[in-house]
Design a protein around this motif. Sequence first.
Motif, PDB file in Angstrom:
ATOM      1  N   GLY A 194      48.287  46.837  35.572  1.00 57.07           N
ATOM      2  CA  GLY A 194      47.078  46.787  36.379  1.00 57.07           C
ATOM      3  C   GLY A 194      47.137  47.526  37.695  1.00 57.07           C
ATOM      4  N   ALA A 195      48.168  48.356  37.916  1.00 56.30           N
ATOM      5  CA  ALA A 195      48.230  49.133  39.153  1.00 56.30           C
ATOM      6  C   ALA A 195      47.079  50.124  39.214  1.00 56.30           C
ATOM      7  CB  ALA A 195      49.560  49.883  39.248  1.00 56.30           C
ATOM      8  N   SER A 196      46.612  50.400  40.428  1.00 56.46           N
ATOM      9  CA  SER A 196      45.475  51.313  40.616  1.00 56.46           C
ATOM     10  C   SER A 196      45.914  52.742  40.881  1.00 56.46           C
ATOM     11  CB  SER A 196      44.621  50.831  41.792  1.00 56.46           C
ATOM     12  OG  SER A 196      44.238  49.488  41.634  1.00 56.46           O
ATOM     13  N   GLY A 197      47.135  52.944  41.403  1.00 59.32           N
ATOM     14  CA  GLY A 197      47.592  54.284  41.718  1.00 59.32           C
ATOM     15  C   GLY A 197      48.972  54.266  42.334  1.00 59.32           C
ATOM     16  N   TYR A 198      49.482  55.456  42.644  1.00 62.92           N
ATOM     17  CA  TYR A 198      50.820  55.623  43.199  1.00 62.92           C
ATOM     18  C   TYR A 198      50.741  56.316  44.549  1.00 62.92           C
ATOM     19  CZ  TYR A 198      53.817  54.142  39.374  1.00 62.92           C
ATOM     20  OH  TYR A 198      54.500  53.386  38.458  1.00 62.92           O
ATOM     21  N   LEU A 199      51.516  55.817  45.522  1.00 61.54           N
ATOM     22  CA  LEU A 199      51.603  56.443  46.833  1.00 61.54           C
ATOM     23  C   LEU A 199      53.074  56.719  47.117  1.00 61.54           C
ATOM     24  CD1 LEU A 199      49.101  54.331  46.879  1.00 61.54           C
ATOM     25  CD2 LEU A 199      49.091  54.770  49.315  1.00 61.54           C
ATOM     26  N   ALA A 200      53.425  57.978  47.303  1.00 57.51           N
ATOM     27  CA  ALA A 200      54.818  58.343  47.552  1.00 57.51           C
ATOM     28  C   ALA A 200      55.267  57.858  48.924  1.00 57.51           C
ATOM     29  CB  ALA A 200      54.986  59.861  47.467  1.00 57.51           C
ATOM     30  N   LYS A 201      56.453  57.266  48.974  1.00 60.02           N
ATOM     31  CA  LYS A 201      56.971  56.744  50.233  1.00 60.02           C
ATOM     32  C   LYS A 201      57.233  57.855  51.241  1.00 60.02           C
ATOM     33  CE  LYS A 201      59.151  52.480  48.576  1.00 60.02           C
ATOM     34  NZ  LYS A 201      60.418  51.727  48.463  1.00 60.02           N
ATOM     35  N   ASP A 202      57.463  59.071  50.739  1.00 61.40           N
ATOM     36  CA  ASP A 202      57.743  60.162  51.666  1.00 61.40           C
ATOM     37  C   ASP A 202      56.523  61.062  51.883  1.00 61.40           C
ATOM     38  OD1 ASP A 202      57.928  60.959  49.042  1.00 61.40           O
ATOM     39  OD2 ASP A 202      59.674  62.235  49.310  1.00 61.40           O
ATOM     40  N   ALA A 203      55.327  60.579  51.556  1.00 58.58           N
ATOM     41  CA  ALA A 203      54.104  61.298  51.929  1.00 58.58           C
ATOM     42  C   ALA A 203      53.941  61.226  53.445  1.00 58.58           C
ATOM     43  CB  ALA A 203      52.887  60.681  51.240  1.00 58.58           C
ATOM     44  N   THR A 204      53.167  62.128  54.005  1.00 60.48           N
ATOM     45  CA  THR A 204      52.928  62.086  55.447  1.00 60.48           C
ATOM     46  C   THR A 204      52.108  60.837  55.778  1.00 60.48           C
ATOM     47  OG1 THR A 204      50.832  63.302  55.316  1.00 60.48           O
ATOM     48  CG2 THR A 204      52.868  64.609  55.529  1.00 60.48           C
ATOM     49  N   PRO A 205      52.224  60.306  57.004  1.00 60.67           N
ATOM     50  CA  PRO A 205      51.435  59.126  57.379  1.00 60.67           C
ATOM     51  C   PRO A 205      49.942  59.300  57.124  1.00 60.67           C
ATOM     52  CG  PRO A 205      53.136  59.488  59.006  1.00 60.67           C
ATOM     53  CD  PRO A 205      53.187  60.677  58.069  1.00 60.67           C
ATOM     54  N   ARG A 206      49.404  60.469  57.480  1.00 59.98           N
ATOM     55  CA  ARG A 206      47.970  60.690  57.283  1.00 59.98           C
ATOM     56  C   ARG A 206      47.596  60.630  55.817  1.00 59.98           C
ATOM     57  NH1 ARG A 206      44.377  65.966  59.222  1.00 59.98           N
ATOM     58  NH2 ARG A 206      42.449  65.331  58.181  1.00 59.98           N
ATOM     59  N   ARG A 239      40.712  55.143  41.252  1.00 57.45           N
ATOM     60  CA  ARG A 239      41.738  54.705  40.309  1.00 57.45           C
ATOM     61  C   ARG A 239      42.667  55.861  39.954  1.00 57.45           C
ATOM     62  NH1 ARG A 239      41.682  49.331  37.942  1.00 57.45           N
ATOM     63  NH2 ARG A 239      43.109  50.374  36.547  1.00 57.45           N
ATOM     64  N   ASP A 240      43.896  55.512  39.595  1.00 62.31           N
ATOM     65  CA  ASP A 240      44.885  56.474  39.109  1.00 62.31           C
ATOM     66  C   ASP A 240      45.134  57.601  40.099  1.00 62.31           C
ATOM     67  OD1 ASP A 240      45.138  55.034  36.767  1.00 62.31           O
ATOM     68  OD2 ASP A 240      43.550  56.143  35.782  1.00 62.31           O
ATOM     69  N   LEU A 241      45.061  57.291  41.376  1.00 59.80           N
ATOM     70  CA  LEU A 241      45.323  58.282  42.414  1.00 59.80           C
ATOM     71  C   LEU A 241      46.815  58.372  42.664  1.00 59.80           C
ATOM     72  CD1 LEU A 241      43.494  58.782  45.745  1.00 59.80           C
ATOM     73  CD2 LEU A 241      45.915  58.232  45.807  1.00 59.80           C
ATOM     74  N   VAL A 242      47.301  59.575  42.937  1.00 62.61           N
ATOM     75  CA  VAL A 242      48.691  59.731  43.329  1.00 62.61           C
ATOM     76  C   VAL A 242      48.750  60.582  44.589  1.00 62.61           C
ATOM     77  CG1 VAL A 242      48.941  61.615  41.661  1.00 62.61           C
ATOM     78  CG2 VAL A 242      50.982  60.619  42.684  1.00 62.61           C
ATOM     79  N   ALA A 243      49.294  60.018  45.656  1.00 64.71           N
ATOM     80  CA  ALA A 243      49.496  60.759  46.899  1.00 64.71           C
ATOM     81  C   ALA A 243      50.925  61.272  46.891  1.00 64.71           C
ATOM     82  CB  ALA A 243      49.280  59.855  48.103  1.00 64.71           C
ATOM     83  N   ILE A 244      51.080  62.576  46.985  1.00 60.93           N
ATOM     84  CA  ILE A 244      52.403  63.163  46.826  1.00 60.93           C
ATOM     85  C   ILE A 244      52.916  63.721  48.147  1.00 60.93           C
ATOM     86  CG2 ILE A 244      51.932  63.740  44.420  1.00 60.93           C
ATOM     87  CD1 ILE A 244      51.509  66.627  45.306  1.00 60.93           C
ATOM     88  N   PRO A 245      54.257  63.832  48.284  1.00 58.13           N
ATOM     89  CA  PRO A 245      54.822  64.369  49.510  1.00 58.13           C
ATOM     90  C   PRO A 245      54.704  65.879  49.560  1.00 58.13           C
ATOM     91  CG  PRO A 245      56.567  63.905  47.972  1.00 58.13           C
ATOM     92  CD  PRO A 245      55.294  63.417  47.334  1.00 58.13           C
ATOM     93  N   GLU A 246      55.022  66.413  50.706  1.00 53.42           N
ATOM     94  CA  GLU A 246      54.956  67.858  50.892  1.00 53.42           C
ATOM     95  C   GLU A 246      55.903  68.559  49.941  1.00 53.42           C
ATOM     96  OE1 GLU A 246      55.586  70.956  54.584  1.00 53.42           O
ATOM     97  OE2 GLU A 246      54.879  68.938  54.956  1.00 53.42           O
ATOM     98  N   SER A 247      55.456  69.636  49.334  1.00 53.10           N
ATOM     99  CA  SER A 247      56.275  70.402  48.397  1.00 53.10           C
ATOM    100  C   SER A 247      56.436  71.820  48.931  1.00 53.10           C
ATOM    101  CB  SER A 247      55.597  70.440  47.022  1.00 53.10           C
ATOM    102  OG  SER A 247      54.426  71.232  47.080  1.00 53.10           O
ATOM    103  N   PRO A 248      57.393  72.589  48.377  1.00 52.62           N
ATOM    104  CA  PRO A 248      57.597  73.957  48.851  1.00 52.62           C
ATOM    105  C   PRO A 248      56.365  74.839  48.712  1.00 52.62           C
ATOM    106  CG  PRO A 248      59.449  73.234  47.504  1.00 52.62           C
ATOM    107  CD  PRO A 248      58.384  72.190  47.373  1.00 52.62           C
TER     108      PRO A 248
END
Length: 218
Positions: A98-110, A124-133
């Motif tokens: 029943g999770a709604s989405g994923y938030l990366a612990k190393d994403a920026t605060p904003r 739903r099913d949102l994923v916030a990802i950290p900075e990539s190259p």
Amino acid sequence: MPISVLLVDDNALFREGIAQILKNDGRFKVVGQASRGDAAVTAAATLQPDLILIDLQMPGGSGAQAIRRIRERDRHVPIGVLTMFETPDRVRQSLQAGASGYLAKDATPRDLCDAAAALAGGTRDLVAIPESPDATTATAIPSGALASLSPRELEVLRALASEAGNEAIARRLGISGKTLRNHIRSTYRKLGIYDRAQAVIVAIREGLIEVARPGPGP
């Protein structure tokens, strides 16, 4: 009214850091914290927050177990999984719970706060990802991102969302392992993701695969 948040993670220092980030943002109010899965279930029932942010690995039952138990009482509260890295199987388990989405612990605060607000607003099913190259800022993967993929890359993405290994996927698609790796790199680059777990989330959100989820309930 601020968005009331329940934070669940067994690392007290991390919880306090996230709490401060949410407080500084101004849109949130942390109304409770828990370090165990069983405590999270009790706190969710008592506090009835607008949003729950939870880790998957902790004592007192896994995060997926806690999510499932919370969903037995509340079908509607948004639940975001705080994660560093998860396997596709664990992603499926938490989404099925029943999770709604994923938030990366190393994403920026904003970006973490923007993603948390989006989840609280019903995304739903949102994923916030950290900075990539290949990106200047972390971002939530936009809806409709599959439009940039070729038909073969869509096949690869759907296959990555299965439990099959790369060798089995290459055989199924009739391509070499090297060609598969090239398609995977291109798919990740176009979607702005960096691992297979995120590929699972995108595939589920965009309807390429389905997972059984708790019903809507009353």
